[in-house]
Design a protein around this motif. Structure first.
Motif, PDB file in Angstrom:
ATOM      1  N   HIS A  39       0.858  -1.185   0.000  1.00  0.00           N
ATOM      2  CA  HIS A  39       0.000   0.000   0.000  1.00  0.00           C
ATOM      3  C   HIS A  39       0.896   1.237   0.000  1.00  0.00           C
ATOM      4  CE1 HIS A  39      -3.579  -2.396   0.770  1.00  0.00           C
ATOM      5  NE2 HIS A  39      -2.920  -3.009   1.749  1.00  0.00           N
ATOM      6  N   LEU A  40       0.646   2.137  -0.934  1.00  0.00           N
ATOM      7  CA  LEU A  40       1.428   3.364  -1.062  1.00  0.00           C
ATOM      8  C   LEU A  40       0.537   4.576  -0.862  1.00  0.00           C
ATOM      9  CD1 LEU A  40       3.339   2.482  -4.362  1.00  0.00           C
ATOM     10  CD2 LEU A  40       4.331   2.466  -2.070  1.00  0.00           C
ATOM     11  N   LYS A  41       1.028   5.533  -0.111  1.00  0.00           N
ATOM     12  CA  LYS A  41       0.363   6.814  -0.022  1.00  0.00           C
ATOM     13  C   LYS A  41       0.809   7.691  -1.194  1.00  0.00           C
ATOM     14  CE  LYS A  41      -1.879   6.306   3.890  1.00  0.00           C
ATOM     15  NZ  LYS A  41      -3.370   6.315   3.910  1.00  0.00           N
ATOM     16  N   LYS A  42      -0.001   8.685  -1.529  1.00  0.00           N
ATOM     17  CA  LYS A  42       0.362   9.616  -2.596  1.00  0.00           C
ATOM     18  C   LYS A  42       1.760  10.191  -2.332  1.00  0.00           C
ATOM     19  CE  LYS A  42      -1.190  13.904  -4.805  1.00  0.00           C
ATOM     20  NZ  LYS A  42      -2.265  14.933  -4.845  1.00  0.00           N
ATOM     21  N   GLY A  43       2.632  10.097  -3.345  1.00  0.00           N
ATOM     22  CA  GLY A  43       3.983  10.619  -3.224  1.00  0.00           C
ATOM     23  C   GLY A  43       5.016   9.578  -2.832  1.00  0.00           C
ATOM     24  N   GLU A  44       4.567   8.406  -2.356  1.00  0.00           N
ATOM     25  CA  GLU A  44       5.513   7.338  -2.021  1.00  0.00           C
ATOM     26  C   GLU A  44       5.996   6.639  -3.289  1.00  0.00           C
ATOM     27  OE1 GLU A  44       5.190   5.227   2.039  1.00  0.00           O
ATOM     28  OE2 GLU A  44       3.131   5.280   1.259  1.00  0.00           O
ATOM     29  N   SER A  65       3.204   7.035 -11.547  1.00  0.00           N
ATOM     30  CA  SER A  65       3.911   7.780 -12.587  1.00  0.00           C
ATOM     31  C   SER A  65       5.302   7.185 -12.752  1.00  0.00           C
ATOM     32  CB  SER A  65       4.003   9.256 -12.198  1.00  0.00           C
ATOM     33  OG  SER A  65       4.794   9.974 -13.141  1.00  0.00           O
ATOM     34  N   PHE A  66       5.651   6.820 -13.969  1.00  0.00           N
ATOM     35  CA  PHE A  66       6.970   6.284 -14.300  1.00  0.00           C
ATOM     36  C   PHE A  66       7.732   7.404 -15.001  1.00  0.00           C
ATOM     37  CE2 PHE A  66       9.377   3.367 -17.421  1.00  0.00           C
ATOM     38  CZ  PHE A  66      10.441   3.205 -16.542  1.00  0.00           C
ATOM     39  N   TYR A  67       8.759   7.939 -14.340  1.00  0.00           N
ATOM     40  CA  TYR A  67       9.432   9.097 -14.904  1.00  0.00           C
ATOM     41  C   TYR A  67      10.918   9.107 -14.564  1.00  0.00           C
ATOM     42  CZ  TYR A  67       9.349  11.237 -10.198  1.00  0.00           C
ATOM     43  OH  TYR A  67       9.528  11.494  -8.861  1.00  0.00           O
ATOM     44  N   GLU A 103       6.415   6.271  -8.913  1.00  0.00           N
ATOM     45  CA  GLU A 103       5.887   7.040  -7.782  1.00  0.00           C
ATOM     46  C   GLU A 103       4.364   7.117  -7.838  1.00  0.00           C
ATOM     47  OE1 GLU A 103       6.017  11.705  -6.649  1.00  0.00           O
ATOM     48  OE2 GLU A 103       7.967  10.741  -6.833  1.00  0.00           O
ATOM     49  N   ALA A 104       3.726   6.903  -6.692  1.00  0.00           N
ATOM     50  CA  ALA A 104       2.264   6.973  -6.611  1.00  0.00           C
ATOM     51  C   ALA A 104       1.798   8.421  -6.728  1.00  0.00           C
ATOM     52  CB  ALA A 104       1.785   6.381  -5.293  1.00  0.00           C
ATOM     53  N   THR A 105       0.865   8.673  -7.643  1.00  0.00           N
ATOM     54  CA  THR A 105       0.281  10.007  -7.766  1.00  0.00           C
ATOM     55  C   THR A 105      -1.027  10.111  -6.987  1.00  0.00           C
ATOM     56  OG1 THR A 105      -0.935   9.470  -9.789  1.00  0.00           O
ATOM     57  CG2 THR A 105       1.312  10.296 -10.048  1.00  0.00           C
ATOM     58  N   GLU A 106      -1.450   8.994  -6.395  1.00  0.00           N
ATOM     59  CA  GLU A 106      -2.598   8.940  -5.511  1.00  0.00           C
ATOM     60  C   GLU A 106      -2.410   7.706  -4.628  1.00  0.00           C
ATOM     61  OE1 GLU A 106      -5.536   8.720  -8.655  1.00  0.00           O
ATOM     62  OE2 GLU A 106      -5.835   6.576  -8.319  1.00  0.00           O
TER      63      GLU A 106
END
Length: 199
Positions: A39-44, A65-67, A103-106
């Motif tokens: 489980h990831l929080k936004k931004g993790e 997001s893959f960047y 990175e999780a965006t949500e």
């Protein structure tokens, strides 16, 4: 023992695997037991530059997001949303460290399977090996198509494709990331939206 929520979630990934090819119940259960829920929080982040990429992921719910950062600017390569398999594919195949971010965006829930365990399951079952091959082929094809769109389609065509194919991204992802994904600046995206009557 899995909770009812976990059972429901595992049903989703099970159905996704079966969408590629038939797999008998016993080998499918064997393979799915290797997956761990994250489980990831936004931004993790799942992956940062310098991390060894040795996991393949299934997106249960959320957006990643893959960047990469190039010359101080974010360059978005892809957005991974619900019900897809993904990873930093090049680093995963080469078994090298990443130079990108996942990175999780949500708030996001993913399944992660270690590469050596996935391959162990493929050795156990030809059906699972076929699933692995087909899912990897799909991931490579998506990467190829993404590069082809950037090189051979206009800014307008790429934006209209998002409107038609992935309209949810426009509500789920900040506009500056959408602009980067399209190969535009935020100002350029704003101008394009106004010209098309979408802004």
């Amino acid at each position: 023992m899995k909770t009812s929520t976990q059972t429901t979630i595992f049903k989703n990934i099970k159905n996704k695997v079966l969408s590629y090819t038939h797999v008998d119940d016993a080998p499918l259960k064997y393979a799915l037991d290797f997956y761990q829920i994250i489980h990831l929080k936004k931004g993790e982040r799942l992956v940062s530059p310098g991390n060894l990429v040795d996991h393949f992921y299934y997106m249960e719910k959320g957006c990643i997001s893959f960047y990469k950062i190039k010359e101080g600017e974010i360059k978005v390569l892809e957005f991974y949303t619900d019900d897809v398999f993904f990873t930093d594919l090049i680093a995963y195949v080469k078994e090298t460290k990443s130079n990108c971010y996942l990175e999780a965006t949500e708030d996001t829930t993913v399944f992660a399977v270690k590469k050596e365990l996935a391959e162990k399951s493929f050795q156990k079952s030809h059906q699972l090996e076929r699933f692995g091959r087909l899912s990897m082929q799909e991931a490579f094809l998506k990467t190829f198509n993404r590069v082809d769109r950037l090189n051979n389609r206009s800014n307008e065509e790429r934006y209209l494709r998002i409107l038609n194919k992935r309209p949810d991204l426009l509500q789920r992802v900040p506009q500056y990331l959408i602009a980067s994904y399209l190969g535009l600046t935020p100002v350029g995206l704003s101008k394009l939206r106004k010209r098309l009557g979408k802004g």
